[in-house]
Design a protein around this motif. Structure first.
Motif, PDB file in Angstrom:
ATOM      1  N   ALA A  22       0.815  -1.215   0.000  1.00  0.00           N
ATOM      2  CA  ALA A  22       0.000   0.000   0.000  1.00  0.00           C
ATOM      3  C   ALA A  22       0.848   1.263   0.000  1.00  0.00           C
ATOM      4  N   ASP A  23       2.057   1.206   0.598  1.00  0.00           N
ATOM      5  CA  ASP A  23       2.926   2.379   0.664  1.00  0.00           C
ATOM      6  C   ASP A  23       4.014   2.336  -0.393  1.00  0.00           C
ATOM      7  N   ASP A  24       3.762   1.622  -1.510  1.00  0.00           N
ATOM      8  CA  ASP A  24       4.710   1.483  -2.622  1.00  0.00           C
ATOM      9  C   ASP A  24       5.991   0.766  -2.221  1.00  0.00           C
ATOM     10  N   THR A  25       5.932  -0.010  -1.144  1.00  0.00           N
ATOM     11  CA  THR A  25       7.071  -0.832  -0.763  1.00  0.00           C
ATOM     12  C   THR A  25       7.109  -2.070  -1.643  1.00  0.00           C
ATOM     13  N   PRO A  26       8.249  -2.398  -2.266  1.00  0.00           N
ATOM     14  CA  PRO A  26       8.305  -3.591  -3.110  1.00  0.00           C
ATOM     15  C   PRO A  26       8.148  -4.862  -2.293  1.00  0.00           C
ATOM     16  N   VAL A  27       7.351  -5.780  -2.811  1.00  0.00           N
ATOM     17  CA  VAL A  27       7.120  -7.079  -2.169  1.00  0.00           C
ATOM     18  C   VAL A  27       7.479  -8.160  -3.189  1.00  0.00           C
ATOM     19  N   TYR A  28       8.388  -9.051  -2.812  1.00  0.00           N
ATOM     20  CA  TYR A  28       8.869 -10.071  -3.738  1.00  0.00           C
ATOM     21  C   TYR A  28       8.388 -11.456  -3.346  1.00  0.00           C
ATOM     22  N   GLY A  29       8.087 -12.268  -4.369  1.00  0.00           N
ATOM     23  CA  GLY A  29       7.800 -13.665  -4.138  1.00  0.00           C
ATOM     24  C   GLY A  29       9.092 -14.441  -3.940  1.00  0.00           C
ATOM     25  N   THR A  30       8.958 -15.720  -3.643  1.00  0.00           N
ATOM     26  CA  THR A  30      10.126 -16.581  -3.468  1.00  0.00           C
ATOM     27  C   THR A  30      10.810 -16.785  -4.823  1.00  0.00           C
ATOM     28  N   PRO A  31      12.135 -16.621  -4.893  1.00  0.00           N
ATOM     29  CA  PRO A  31      12.833 -16.825  -6.167  1.00  0.00           C
ATOM     30  C   PRO A  31      12.601 -18.219  -6.741  1.00  0.00           C
ATOM     31  N   VAL A  32      12.365 -18.263  -8.061  1.00  0.00           N
ATOM     32  CA  VAL A  32      12.087 -19.506  -8.781  1.00  0.00           C
ATOM     33  C   VAL A  32      13.230 -19.764  -9.763  1.00  0.00           C
ATOM     34  N   PRO A  33      13.791 -20.963  -9.773  1.00  0.00           N
ATOM     35  CA  PRO A  33      14.924 -21.238 -10.681  1.00  0.00           C
ATOM     36  C   PRO A  33      14.532 -21.121 -12.150  1.00  0.00           C
ATOM     37  N   MET A  34      15.502 -20.673 -12.963  1.00  0.00           N
ATOM     38  CA  MET A  34      15.388 -20.653 -14.424  1.00  0.00           C
ATOM     39  C   MET A  34      16.574 -21.441 -14.970  1.00  0.00           C
ATOM     40  N   PRO A  35      16.489 -22.755 -15.019  1.00  0.00           N
ATOM     41  CA  PRO A  35      17.643 -23.550 -15.440  1.00  0.00           C
ATOM     42  C   PRO A  35      17.976 -23.326 -16.910  1.00  0.00           C
ATOM     43  N   GLY A  36      19.223 -23.632 -17.254  1.00  0.00           N
ATOM     44  CA  GLY A  36      19.634 -23.544 -18.657  1.00  0.00           C
ATOM     45  C   GLY A  36      20.166 -22.188 -19.071  1.00  0.00           C
ATOM     46  N   SER A  37      20.785 -21.439 -18.134  1.00  0.00           N
ATOM     47  CA  SER A  37      21.357 -20.136 -18.484  1.00  0.00           C
ATOM     48  C   SER A  37      22.487 -20.316 -19.490  1.00  0.00           C
ATOM     49  N   VAL A  38      22.471 -19.543 -20.555  1.00  0.00           N
ATOM     50  CA  VAL A  38      23.514 -19.610 -21.576  1.00  0.00           C
ATOM     51  C   VAL A  38      24.361 -18.350 -21.564  1.00  0.00           C
ATOM     52  N   SER A  39      23.717 -17.191 -21.611  1.00  0.00           N
ATOM     53  CA  SER A  39      24.467 -15.925 -21.603  1.00  0.00           C
ATOM     54  C   SER A  39      23.557 -14.795 -21.169  1.00  0.00           C
ATOM     55  N   ILE A  40      24.173 -13.734 -20.681  1.00  0.00           N
ATOM     56  CA  ILE A  40      23.436 -12.511 -20.355  1.00  0.00           C
ATOM     57  C   ILE A  40      24.272 -11.329 -20.827  1.00  0.00           C
ATOM     58  N   SER A  41      23.621 -10.371 -21.445  1.00  0.00           N
ATOM     59  CA  SER A  41      24.309  -9.176 -21.937  1.00  0.00           C
ATOM     60  C   SER A  41      23.383  -7.983 -21.732  1.00  0.00           C
ATOM     61  N   LEU A  42      23.714  -7.148 -20.752  1.00  0.00           N
ATOM     62  CA  LEU A  42      22.875  -6.002 -20.400  1.00  0.00           C
ATOM     63  C   LEU A  42      23.691  -4.720 -20.524  1.00  0.00           C
ATOM     64  N   ASP A  43      23.201  -3.785 -21.307  1.00  0.00           N
ATOM     65  CA  ASP A  43      23.865  -2.487 -21.465  1.00  0.00           C
ATOM     66  C   ASP A  43      23.242  -1.471 -20.526  1.00  0.00           C
ATOM     67  N   ALA A  44      24.075  -0.570 -20.000  1.00  0.00           N
ATOM     68  CA  ALA A  44      23.586   0.484 -19.109  1.00  0.00           C
ATOM     69  C   ALA A  44      22.744   1.478 -19.899  1.00  0.00           C
ATOM     70  N   ASN A  45      21.600   1.870 -19.311  1.00  0.00           N
ATOM     71  CA  ASN A  45      20.728   2.884 -19.906  1.00  0.00           C
ATOM     72  C   ASN A  45      20.916   4.209 -19.180  1.00  0.00           C
ATOM     73  N   GLY A  46      21.080   5.286 -19.927  1.00  0.00           N
ATOM     74  CA  GLY A  46      21.191   6.612 -19.323  1.00  0.00           C
ATOM     75  C   GLY A  46      22.630   7.035 -19.157  1.00  0.00           C
ATOM     76  N   GLU A  47      22.961   8.143 -19.736  1.00  0.00           N
ATOM     77  CA  GLU A  47      24.308   8.690 -19.635  1.00  0.00           C
ATOM     78  C   GLU A  47      24.286   9.968 -18.810  1.00  0.00           C
ATOM     79  N   PRO A  48      25.376  10.265 -18.081  1.00  0.00           N
ATOM     80  CA  PRO A  48      25.438  11.554 -17.369  1.00  0.00           C
ATOM     81  C   PRO A  48      25.286  12.715 -18.352  1.00  0.00           C
ATOM     82  N   GLU A  49      24.582  13.756 -17.909  1.00  0.00           N
ATOM     83  CA  GLU A  49      24.375  14.934 -18.754  1.00  0.00           C
ATOM     84  C   GLU A  49      24.969  16.157 -18.065  1.00  0.00           C
ATOM     85  N   ASN A  50      25.601  16.996 -18.846  1.00  0.00           N
ATOM     86  CA  ASN A  50      26.229  18.207 -18.316  1.00  0.00           C
ATOM     87  C   ASN A  50      25.261  19.377 -18.327  1.00  0.00           C
ATOM     88  N   PHE A  51      25.235  20.130 -17.232  1.00  0.00           N
ATOM     89  CA  PHE A  51      24.532  21.414 -17.180  1.00  0.00           C
ATOM     90  C   PHE A  51      25.601  22.504 -17.260  1.00  0.00           C
TER      91      PHE A  51
END
Length: 279
Positions: A22-51
């Motif tokens: 109710a107060d926008d606090t995140p509530v998580y379920g129990t982690p569930v396995p995802m077998p068969g991981s092959v690769s992960i590739s995540l790029d950062a979103n958002g670059e610093p901007e100069n004022f």
């Protein structure tokens, strides 16, 4: 244990459904396995901007918008398809995709091997795009066809994006990584113990309870308050006068106000005891 010098071998991918209280606090379920991981590739979103002001880059604006990329799996688990992608199983056990279905948010947990210790990660607020359909016929040899989820990890309302274990991570937090989604703890400003001589506190002392009463016929008692965290400081006042933990205090007839303030960095917590001394 020595520090890791290298990392390799993605494994132990898990997902945990994310909802909000109710107060926008995140509530998580129990982690569930995802077998068969092959690769992960995540790029950062958002670059610093100069004022710019006064002809220079006057201020750098942080613009952390999380990460985006692909998680490749041998096969996307059926549980992920139903829990997150919103596919449903009909009476015949057939997975059905409906265009009206809402996709669910989730935390993504995974780890890499290290030369000394596995490095465990969690991305707190993820969404997944529907995977494409891809395959090809067998030729001279069989080639395994993997499946890919496009993952977008954005900040939680409080700004948290991700966490990972480090060289000095608490063993209990490390061992429990896949039991529940790790939530960063604030500095501990609890009392571990509180005693006022041998007189009884009402209710019985507990670190999470901050208000007590007590009765005594003694002229004096020794008050001792010990913080749970050795880095915290404890300040005690009796009827507005500062006293040291472990020292004796003299009671006035009637009501006496005891205040114990525990401070740990920017976090503080106040315990109160109303001690009533009879004639």
């Amino acid at each position: 244990m020595s520090n890791n010098k290298v990392k390799y071998n993605l494994k132990n991918a898990h997902y945990a459904l994310l909802t909000y209280g109710a107060d926008d606090t995140p509530v998580y379920g129990t982690p569930v396995p995802m077998p068969g991981s092959v690769s992960i590739s995540l790029d950062a979103n958002g670059e610093p901007e100069n004022f710019y002001a006064d002809g220079i880059a006057y201020y750098v604006i942080n613009n952390n918008m999380g990460y985006e990329g692909d998680l490749e799996l041998a096969l996307i688990p059926e549980s992920f398809r139903t829990d997150v992608l919103g596919e449903t199983l009909d009476a015949n056990g057939v997975l059905v995709e409906d265009s009206n279905t809402e996709l669910a948010a989730f935390a993504l947990l995974f780890e890499f091997d290290g030369d000394q210790k596995h490095i465990r990660h969690v991305l707190y607020n993820c969404s997944a795009s529907r995977p494409g359909i891809e395959g090809k016929t067998n030729e001279d040899s069989k080639e395994v066809q993997t499946e890919t989820l496009t993952i977008k990890a954005t900040p939680l309302p409080d700004g948290k994006v991700k966490a990972k274990t480090g060289n000095t991570t608490n063993q209990a937090a490390y061992n429990g990584w896949y039991n529940a989604v790790y939530i960063p703890s604030e500095a501990d400003a609890d009392l571990e113990s509180l005693t006022i001589g041998a007189i009884a506190l009402t209710p019985q002392f507990a670190p999470g309870t901050t208000a007590y009463t007590a009765e005594t016929s003694n002229a004096t008692n020794t008050i001792t308050a010990v913080a749970s965290d050795a880095n915290a400081t404890v300040a005690i006042t009796v009827n507005g006068t500062a006293v040291q933990s472990g020292s004796s205090v003299t009671w006035e007839t009637g009501s006496n106000a005891v205040s114990i303030v525990v401070t740990n960095g920017s976090v503080s917590k106040t315990y109160t005891v109303t001690v009533t001394k009879g004639e």
